[in-house]
Design a protein around this motif. Sequence first.
Motif, PDB file in Angstrom:
ATOM      1  N   ALA A  23       0.839  -1.202   0.000  1.00  0.00           N
ATOM      2  CA  ALA A  23       0.000   0.000   0.000  1.00  0.00           C
ATOM      3  C   ALA A  23       0.876   1.254   0.000  1.00  0.00           C
ATOM      4  N   GLN A  24       1.933   1.229   0.787  1.00  0.00           N
ATOM      5  CA  GLN A  24       2.840   2.374   0.851  1.00  0.00           C
ATOM      6  C   GLN A  24       3.644   2.532  -0.446  1.00  0.00           C
ATOM      7  N   SER A  25       3.659   1.469  -1.258  1.00  0.00           N
ATOM      8  CA  SER A  25       4.375   1.516  -2.541  1.00  0.00           C
ATOM      9  C   SER A  25       3.443   1.894  -3.696  1.00  0.00           C
ATOM     10  N   GLY A  26       2.205   2.247  -3.380  1.00  0.00           N
ATOM     11  CA  GLY A  26       1.298   2.745  -4.407  1.00  0.00           C
ATOM     12  C   GLY A  26       0.282   1.761  -4.945  1.00  0.00           C
ATOM     13  N   TYR A  27       0.246   0.555  -4.417  1.00  0.00           N
ATOM     14  CA  TYR A  27      -0.738  -0.427  -4.863  1.00  0.00           C
ATOM     15  C   TYR A  27      -2.085  -0.180  -4.176  1.00  0.00           C
ATOM     16  N   ASN A  28      -3.156  -0.614  -4.833  1.00  0.00           N
ATOM     17  CA  ASN A  28      -4.497  -0.597  -4.248  1.00  0.00           C
ATOM     18  C   ASN A  28      -4.673  -1.924  -3.522  1.00  0.00           C
ATOM     19  N   VAL A  29      -4.496  -1.919  -2.213  1.00  0.00           N
ATOM     20  CA  VAL A  29      -4.392  -3.165  -1.450  1.00  0.00           C
ATOM     21  C   VAL A  29      -5.637  -3.428  -0.610  1.00  0.00           C
ATOM     22  N   TYR A  30      -6.137  -4.649  -0.733  1.00  0.00           N
ATOM     23  CA  TYR A  30      -7.169  -5.171   0.162  1.00  0.00           C
ATOM     24  C   TYR A  30      -6.484  -6.158   1.107  1.00  0.00           C
ATOM     25  N   GLY A  31      -6.600  -5.900   2.403  1.00  0.00           N
ATOM     26  CA  GLY A  31      -6.035  -6.794   3.408  1.00  0.00           C
ATOM     27  C   GLY A  31      -7.153  -7.592   4.046  1.00  0.00           C
ATOM     28  N   ALA A  32      -7.109  -8.904   3.892  1.00  0.00           N
ATOM     29  CA  ALA A  32      -8.208  -9.760   4.343  1.00  0.00           C
ATOM     30  C   ALA A  32      -7.787 -10.652   5.496  1.00  0.00           C
ATOM     31  N   ALA A  33      -8.699 -10.839   6.433  1.00  0.00           N
ATOM     32  CA  ALA A  33      -8.467 -11.751   7.553  1.00  0.00           C
ATOM     33  C   ALA A  33      -9.801 -12.058   8.211  1.00  0.00           C
ATOM     34  N   ARG A  34      -9.811 -13.161   8.938  1.00  0.00           N
ATOM     35  CA  ARG A  34     -11.039 -13.547   9.650  1.00  0.00           C
ATOM     36  C   ARG A  34     -11.366 -12.558  10.752  1.00  0.00           C
ATOM     37  N   ARG A  35     -10.331 -12.111  11.455  1.00  0.00           N
ATOM     38  CA  ARG A  35     -10.547 -11.188  12.581  1.00  0.00           C
ATOM     39  C   ARG A  35     -10.503  -9.752  12.071  1.00  0.00           C
ATOM     40  N   LYS A  36     -11.646  -9.271  11.587  1.00  0.00           N
ATOM     41  CA  LYS A  36     -11.649  -7.953  10.952  1.00  0.00           C
ATOM     42  C   LYS A  36     -11.243  -6.850  11.926  1.00  0.00           C
ATOM     43  N   GLU A  37     -11.549  -7.056  13.219  1.00  0.00           N
ATOM     44  CA  GLU A  37     -11.174  -6.029  14.195  1.00  0.00           C
ATOM     45  C   GLU A  37      -9.659  -5.864  14.274  1.00  0.00           C
ATOM     46  N   LYS A  38      -8.913  -6.914  13.912  1.00  0.00           N
ATOM     47  CA  LYS A  38      -7.457  -6.840  13.971  1.00  0.00           C
ATOM     48  C   LYS A  38      -6.850  -6.195  12.729  1.00  0.00           C
ATOM     49  N   ILE A  39      -7.663  -6.012  11.682  1.00  0.00           N
ATOM     50  CA  ILE A  39      -7.109  -5.398  10.473  1.00  0.00           C
ATOM     51  C   ILE A  39      -7.627  -3.988  10.238  1.00  0.00           C
ATOM     52  N   GLN A  40      -8.498  -3.503  11.122  1.00  0.00           N
ATOM     53  CA  GLN A  40      -9.000  -2.134  10.953  1.00  0.00           C
ATOM     54  C   GLN A  40      -7.859  -1.130  10.974  1.00  0.00           C
ATOM     55  N   GLU A  41      -6.838  -1.389  11.789  1.00  0.00           N
ATOM     56  CA  GLU A  41      -5.706  -0.464  11.881  1.00  0.00           C
ATOM     57  C   GLU A  41      -4.952  -0.333  10.567  1.00  0.00           C
ATOM     58  N   LEU A  42      -5.085  -1.329   9.683  1.00  0.00           N
ATOM     59  CA  LEU A  42      -4.397  -1.273   8.400  1.00  0.00           C
ATOM     60  C   LEU A  42      -4.891  -0.113   7.541  1.00  0.00           C
ATOM     61  N   GLU A  43      -6.109   0.321   7.801  1.00  0.00           N
ATOM     62  CA  GLU A  43      -6.672   1.400   6.997  1.00  0.00           C
ATOM     63  C   GLU A  43      -5.904   2.710   7.190  1.00  0.00           C
ATOM     64  N   THR A  44      -5.215   2.842   8.321  1.00  0.00           N
ATOM     65  CA  THR A  44      -4.397   4.045   8.536  1.00  0.00           C
ATOM     66  C   THR A  44      -3.186   4.061   7.590  1.00  0.00           C
ATOM     67  N   TYR A  45      -2.867   2.896   7.010  1.00  0.00           N
ATOM     68  CA  TYR A  45      -1.756   2.795   6.060  1.00  0.00           C
ATOM     69  C   TYR A  45      -2.260   2.784   4.609  1.00  0.00           C
ATOM     70  N   GLY A  46      -3.554   2.977   4.434  1.00  0.00           N
ATOM     71  CA  GLY A  46      -4.115   2.980   3.089  1.00  0.00           C
ATOM     72  C   GLY A  46      -4.576   1.628   2.599  1.00  0.00           C
ATOM     73  N   VAL A  47      -4.598   0.632   3.488  1.00  0.00           N
ATOM     74  CA  VAL A  47      -5.066  -0.709   3.136  1.00  0.00           C
ATOM     75  C   VAL A  47      -6.569  -0.784   3.381  1.00  0.00           C
ATOM     76  N   LYS A  48      -7.308  -1.386   2.462  1.00  0.00           N
ATOM     77  CA  LYS A  48      -8.742  -1.578   2.636  1.00  0.00           C
ATOM     78  C   LYS A  48      -8.967  -2.894   3.381  1.00  0.00           C
ATOM     79  N   ALA A  49      -9.512  -2.827   4.576  1.00  0.00           N
ATOM     80  CA  ALA A  49      -9.738  -4.026   5.384  1.00  0.00           C
ATOM     81  C   ALA A  49     -11.003  -4.738   4.910  1.00  0.00           C
ATOM     82  N   ILE A  50     -10.893  -6.054   4.764  1.00  0.00           N
ATOM     83  CA  ILE A  50     -12.035  -6.836   4.293  1.00  0.00           C
ATOM     84  C   ILE A  50     -12.083  -8.158   5.056  1.00  0.00           C
ATOM     85  N   ALA A  51     -13.278  -8.535   5.492  1.00  0.00           N
ATOM     86  CA  ALA A  51     -13.432  -9.766   6.279  1.00  0.00           C
ATOM     87  C   ALA A  51     -13.335 -10.986   5.371  1.00  0.00           C
ATOM     88  N   LEU A  52     -12.625 -12.010   5.841  1.00  0.00           N
ATOM     89  CA  LEU A  52     -12.489 -13.248   5.083  1.00  0.00           C
ATOM     90  C   LEU A  52     -12.230 -14.413   6.027  1.00  0.00           C
TER      91      LEU A  52
END
Length: 269
Positions: A23-52
């Motif tokens: 994400a910091q290198s300019g990609y449009n990144v979706y970060g997926a994980a089962r524990r969505k609450e643990k990936i919400q912080e990724l959005e501060t880095y420009g990552v789109k958090a998605i439940a999986l």
Amino acid sequence: MATTVLVTGASSGIGKATAIYLAQSGYNVYGAARRKEKIQELETYGVKAIALDITKDESVVSCVNQIFSEAGNIDILVNSAGLGSYGALEDVPMADARNLMDINLFGVARLIQLALPEMRKNGYGKIVNISSVGGKVGLPMGSWYHASKFAIEGLSDCLRNEVKPFGIDVMVIEPGGTKSEMIENGAADLARISGKTVYKDLANRVTKMYASLAANAIEAIEIAKLIKNGIEAKNPKTRYMASNARPSLLMRKLLPDKLFDRMLMNQMK
């Protein structure tokens, strides 16, 4: 338009480091994980958090469809979700074994199935499968984990030649010990499953070896950089080995099985 990347297992370890780095290198990144609450912080880095939940097909389909709806396609798929559960083969409940294979193998295959049609249509795609030294070297007490990673190696080899005519590259990443919660969780599983059985002495020795691995583990960002190198290469390698994986993989390649076994077991005395 930025290249769209789906990184699974983004709540920790390699997946998290890779999602942030790309994400910091300019990609449009979706970060997926089962524990969505643990990936919400990724959005501060420009990552789109998605439940999986990679063990549930409806969750996998929903995740991919959401990305298609929002971004149009998945250009790069980084299969980083994984479980490192350990115990003697005789001791591990089959339900635990099936869950591990669902996460480490079948979930990976299902995501690839869903991403491929759009990649073929676009004549472009990168599929990155996270294996391990454990995809070439089998340690006692890790039968199911190693079975899943050996399978990822074989799956990737077959897939690579199936999809090459469509402009799609398949890469395998082979880390050594990497700082993440997996080593700690794996040691806890080992103690729980085999710590009081007839395999307890070997389990204790393996646990000590894992502690040594943890002390010398590399940072996950090193693997993220390997992944970036692979997806940006015009003619990517089929495999990218982490620096701390090379010695073990070289010895495994050069030594006969029984000599390698002796060398391996001597490290657990």
